[in-house]
Design an enzyme around this catalytic site. Structure first.
Site, mmCIF file in Angstrom:
data_model
loop_
_atom_site.group_PDB
_atom_site.id
_atom_site.type_symbol
_atom_site.label_atom_id
_atom_site.label_comp_id
_atom_site.label_asym_id
_atom_site.label_seq_id
_atom_site.Cartn_x
_atom_site.Cartn_y
_atom_site.Cartn_z
ATOM 1 N N ASP A 1 0.836 -1.205 0.000
ATOM 2 C CA ASP A 1 0.000 0.000 0.000
ATOM 3 C C ASP A 1 0.876 1.263 0.000
ATOM 4 O O ASP A 1 2.076 1.218 0.316
ATOM 5 C CB ASP A 1 -0.880 -0.038 1.258
ATOM 6 N N ASP B 1 -10.591 2.253 -3.220
ATOM 7 C CA ASP B 1 -11.109 2.080 -1.865
ATOM 8 C C ASP B 1 -12.620 2.155 -1.849
ATOM 9 O O ASP B 1 -13.243 1.897 -0.823
ATOM 10 C CB ASP B 1 -10.540 3.164 -0.944
HETATM 11 C C1 DGJ Z 1 -5.730 2.003 1.987
HETATM 12 C C2 DGJ Z 1 -6.111 0.768 1.227
HETATM 13 O O1 DGJ Z 1 -6.576 1.093 -0.042
HETATM 14 C C3 DGJ Z 1 -7.142 0.007 2.031
HETATM 15 O O2 DGJ Z 1 -7.587 -1.109 1.304
HETATM 16 C C4 DGJ Z 1 -6.534 -0.402 3.333
HETATM 17 O O3 DGJ Z 1 -5.479 -1.302 3.099
HETATM 18 C C5 DGJ Z 1 -6.027 0.816 4.070
HETATM 19 N N1 DGJ Z 1 -5.185 1.622 3.245
HETATM 20 C C6 DGJ Z 1 -5.294 0.422 5.321
HETATM 21 O O4 DGJ Z 1 -4.734 1.487 5.942
#
Ligand code: DGJ
Length: 727
Positions: free
Chosen positions: A477, A547
Site C-alpha cells: 500500500d 477504496d
Molecule cells: C488504503 C487501502 O486502499 C485500504 O484497502 C486499506 O489497506 C487501508 N489503506 C489500510 O490502511
C-alpha cells in the site's frame, strides 16, 4: 511485423501487427514524422514530407524551405524556431537553453532491449519484436539521444523511449526529457483521459481538441488517483466499436504529463513523459538519462480494439512472474471487517467461515505491527504487535494455514510515521526540505527512497518478515502524495531529481523483493487506485482498484479502468452494506456480480453472516472459480457504458470463443422501460452458444446482431451474470 529502411528516401517504415508508423530523415537531418495508422504497403511512399510552399509569418526558417514550427517531428527541441511543446530541453553551463538534434546513425535490432532501471514491456523471444534505435546529436554540446522504437509481431503497439547521453565536455542540465512526441496531421479528434479522485478513480472524460494546450498531468510524486498516465485521441465519430483511436500510455508511476497541443496549422502534437514541472537532471560528461517507456496503440476498431491491445500486451508482456498466467486466489480481507481492531482469534474466526465457503486466501490488512491501533503511528516499525497477536505472526499464519487458507499480509513500506521507532532513530530518512514544515497526510511522511540506506533497510525488513512464515500474498500500500520534496543526501544542484530518483529507488526495491519471493502474489495499492499504472504492474500483476467498494460506484471505476488495464489487474471485493464509502445498500448478488469482473474477494465480517447469506457466498465463490480462467485471461468487450446511461454491460470471451461471461447491470429500476435488446460482441458468429441458466441456444451471429432481451429484475441495483458455452 518489421522495420524497413528505405535509404533512397531516408524513410523508416515500422510495421506492427496491422499498423504502420513512418518517419523520415530530412535533407537537413531532422527527424520528421510522416504517418501513424493502418498498415501501408511497403516501398511506396508518395506521401513523403511536403515541402514548405506557403508563407507562415512568425515561424522562423531553419532553411529557406523548412520551418521547424511546422515540420512534424519525432523528438522536437525548443529554441530554434519550433514554438510548440518540446520533447526535451537542456541547459548549458553558459545558461543557454537552445539545442538541436540531427540524425547521426541508426541500427535495427531483433527483439527488444531492456530499459535500464525502469519497468517496460518485454519479449520472451527475439522473434516477437524488432527495435529501431536512431541516434541523433546536438553537435555543439555533444548531447546525444538514442530514440528507441519497438514494434511487436502480435500487437498493434509501438513502444518508444529515449536515452540521453552527454558525450560532451561540459555538464548539462536536462529541463525536460519526455518519452514520446507525435505530430498528428490534423486536430479533428476527441481527447479522452481517465480522471477522478480518491474513491472515484479513472472516470472517462472526453472532449474535442481545441487550439492550445490540453491534457492531464500529475505533480503528486505518483501517477495519482486524479489522473492516469494515459490519453487517447479518437477520430471524429469514433466510438467503442469503430473509428480510429490512438492511445498513449506511460509505463511510469511518478509525476507525469500527457498533453495534446493544437497549433496554428490545426495539427496536434501529443507529448507524454515525466512531468518537467519541478524536474531537472544534471548530466555530467559521460552520464546518461533513460526516459520511461511510452506505449502507443493504434486501433481502427474504436476504443474497444485499443483497449484489447493494451489488455493483452500488459497482461502478457508487461506483467511478470508466477502469477502472470496463473489463476488468482479468491480472498477474504479483514480491512472493512475490523479496521485496526482485531485479535488473532477474530482473524481465525473469519478465516474459518471463509474456508467453509470455499475462499482460498486470508489477507491480514493494516494494523498488525508496532502499536498501530489507528493510522496515527507505527509505519516503519515492521515488527508484530504482540498485544494483538501475542503468539506472533508465524503462529497466526499457521492457524490460518491449518484451516486450508493461504496467508497474505499488508505493508506500507514507503512510509514512516513520526510516531515510530524508525522515525525517532532516523528523522532524516523522510523526504523533507531544510527549515520547512514536514507536512503530514494521514499522520505520515514519505520515506526517502532516493537513499540507498533507506532502500536496503526496507528490503531487509520486508524480506525478513516474508521469510519468517509461509506468506503467499502481499498487499503493498502507499497512502499519501509527496510534499516538501527534497533529500538530505542529494547536493543542491540535484534536489529537483529527488522525485524521479524516488521512483527509480522504488523500482529497485520492488525488483529486489519480488524477485527474492517469486512465488508470492503481490498486489499494489495506493489508497485504492492511486497508482494504478503500467509501472507498478511490471512488478505486481494486480492492483487494488479503488477504496470505493460500492457496487454502483465500482461500475464506473472498473469500466473506466478497463480502457487501458485488463480485468486480471483489478482487485475487486464484495463489502458490507450499507457501503462504508457511500452508504448505499445493494444486494449481495449485485455486489458479487460487479466484483467477479476482477480478482474476486470479500472484505467484510463473514462471522456475522446468516446461513442464507453464507450459502449465497458459497455459491458465488464456486461460480467464480468456474469462470475465473475466462474472466482473468479472456477478451473483454464493453457493451453499455455507465457514463452514458442507466445500464452497464460487458462481456468477457475466451480466446477460442467457446465460452463467455456476460455482465449486465441496471442501476435504477425503470418504470416502463420499453423494448431493449442487448447486442453482444466478440463471439464467433458461426458458433452456437447455450445460456447456462435458461438452457436456450442462440447463434453467435444472432446474439451479436439481434441481441438478447434485457435481463429482468425489479427494483434498483439489479444485475445479471449470464454464462454462455458453445454447443
Ligand atoms: C488504503 C487501502 O486502499 C485500504 O484497502 C486499506 O489497506 C487501508 N489503506 C489500510 O490502511
Amino acid at each position: 511485423m518489421g522495420i524497413r529502411y528505405d535509404a533512397e528516401g531516408q524513410i523508416f517504415h515500422l510495421t506492427a501487427q496491422n499498423t504502420s508508423y513512418l518517419l523520415q530523415i530530412t535533407e537537413q537531418g531532422y527527424l520528421a514524422h510522416l504517418y501513424w495508422g493502418r498498415k501501408l504497403r511497403p516501398g511506396h511512399y508518395a506521401h513523403t514530407l511536403q515541402k514548405r510552399d506557403y508563407f507562415v509569418s512568425f515561424s522562423p526558417n531553419a532553411t529557406p524551405d523548412v520551418s521547424l514550427d511546422i515540420l512534424p517531428q519525432e523528438y522536437p527541441a525548443f529554441g530554434a524556431g519550433d514554438f510548440r511543446n518540446p520533447a526535451y530541453q537542456v541547459q548549458l553551463e553558459n545558461g543557454s537553453t537552445v539545442s538541436e538534434f540531427v540524425y547521426r546513425e541508426h541500427r535495427i535490432l531483433k527483439g527488444k532491449p531492456q530499459l535500464e532501471a525502469l519497468p517496460a514491456t518485454y519479449v520472451e523471444e527475439d522473434s516477437e519484436a524488432e527495435t529501431l534505435e536512431i541516434v541523433v546529436e546536438d553537435k555543439l554540446t555533444g548531447l546525444e539521444a538514442v530514440l528507441s522504437y519497438t514494434v511487436f509481431e502480435r500487437f498493434d503497439a509501438i513502444t518508444r523511449s529515449v536515452r540521453l547521453i552527454n558525450n560532451g565536455k561540459e555538464s548539462l542540465r536536462l529541463l525536460r526529457a519526455l518519452s514520446a512526441s507525435v505530430d498528428m496531421p490534423h486536430a479533428q479528434y476527441d481527447l479522452l483521459h481517465l480522471s477522478g479522485s480518491w474513491a472515484r478513480e479513472r472516470h472517462i472524460q472526453k472532449r474535442p481538441l481545441r487550439p492550445g494546450m490540453q491534457g492531464v498531468e500529475s505533480r503528486r510524486g505518483s501517477s495519482s488517483h486524479m489522473q492516469n498516465p494515459f490519453i487517447a485521441l479518437l477520430s471524429q465519430g469514433a466510438g467503442e466499436t469503430h473509428g480510429d483511436v490512438y492511445g498513449f500510455s506511460l509505463v511510469y508511476s511518478g509525476s507525469f504529463t500527457a498533453q495534446a497541443e493544437v497549433d496554428q496549422m490545426f495539427t496536434a502534437r501529443v507529448s507524454i513523459g515525466i512531468n518537467p514541472f519541478d524536474f531537472t537532471w544534471l548530466l555530467n560528461p559521460g552520464e546518461s538519462f533513460q526516459t520511461p517507456e511510452a506505449v502507443l496503440v493504434y486501433s481502427p476498431e474504436g476504443l474497444g480494439g485499443m483497449s484489447r491491445t493494451y489488455h493483452k500486451l500488459y497482461r502478457t508482456r508487461l506483467c511478470r512472474g508466477t502469477y502472470r498466467d496463473k489463476e488468482r486466489p479468491v480472498l477474504i480481507n479483514n480491512w472493512e471487517a475490523t479496521y485496526f481492531n482485531f485479535t488473532a482469534d477474530k482473524i481465525e474466526a473469519i478465516a474459518k467461515v471463509g474456508t467453509e465457503l470455499g475462499i482460498e486466501l486470508f489477507v491480514l490488512d493494516d494494523g498488525w505491527f508496532g502499536h498501530r491501533d489507528s493510522d496515527n503511528s507505527s509505519l516503519g516499525d515492521w515488527f508484530v504487535d504482540r498485544k494483538k497477536l501475542p503468539e506472533g505472526l508465524e503462529d497466526l499464519v499457521a492457524r490460518v494455514n491449518r484451516l486450508g487458507l493461504g496467508f497474505g499480509l499488508w505493508f506500507e513500506p514507503e512510509m514512516i510515521s513520526p510516531d515510530s521507532e524508525l522515525y525517532r532513530a532516523h528523522p532524516d530518512w523522510c523526504l523533507h526540505v531544510p527549515g520547512r514544515r514536514r507536512s503530514e497526510a494521514r499522520q505520515q511522511l514519505v520515506l526517502d527512497y532516493s537513499r540507498q540506506d533507506v532502500r536496503d533497510y526496507i528490503v531487509k525488513t520486508v524480506s525478513d518478515i516474508l521469510a519468517s512464515a509461509p506468506i503467499t500474498y502481499v498487499k503493498w500500500d502507499m497512502n499519501r502524495n509527496m510534499s516538501e520534496i527534497g533529500s538530505a543526501l542529494l547536493p543542491a544542484e540535484r534536489q529537483r531529481e529527488t522525485a524521479h530518483r524516488y521512483m527509480l529507488g522504488l523500482y529497485e526495491v520492488l525488483e529486489r523483493i519480488t524477485s527474492a519471493f517469486p512465488k508470492v502474489l503481490f498486489e499494489s495499492c495506493s489508497g485504492g487506485g492511486g497508482r494504478f499504472d503500467p509501472g507498478m504492474l511490471y512488478y505486481m500483476p494486480q492492483t487494488w482498484t479503488s477504496d470505493d467498494s460500492d457496487a454502483v460506484e465500482r461500475l464506473k471505476i472498473q469500466y473506466g479502468t478497463s480502457i487501458v488495464y485488463p480485468v486480471s489487474t483489478m482487485g475487486a471485493h464484495v463489502s458490507a452494506v450499507p457501503n462504508h464509502q457511500v452508504g448505499r445498500v445493494t444486494s449481495l448478488e449485485t455486489r458479487a456480480n460487479v466484483a467477479m469482473a476482477g480478482n474476486f474477494g470479500y472484505e467484510l465480517d463473514l462471522t456475522v453472516f446468516t446461513e442464507e447469506e453464507k450459502a449465497l457466498v458459497k455459491a458465488q465463490v464456486a461460480q467464480y472459480k468456474e469462470i475465473r480462467h475466462l474472466v482473468q485471461f479472456g477478451d473483454q468487450y464493453r457493451l453499455l457504458s455507465p457514463f452514458e446511461g442507466n445500464k452497464t454491460a460487458w462481456i468477457i470471451v475466451s480466446e477460442d470463443k467457446t465460452e463467455a461471461a456476460l455482465f449486465f447491470f441496471r442501476v435504477l429500476g425503470e418504470p416502463y422501460p420499453g423494448q431493449f435488446r442487448l447486442r453482444l460482441a466478440g463471439l464467433d458468429p458461426n458458433k452456437d452458444y447455450k445460456l447456462a441458466d435458461s438452457g436456450e441456444v442462440y447463434g453467435g451471429d444472432e446474439l451479436m446482431e439481434l441481441g438478447l432481451p434485457e435481463p429482468k429484475g425489479y427494483g434498483d441495483f439489479q444485475s445479471a451474470l449470464v454464462l454462455l458455452k458453445e454447443v
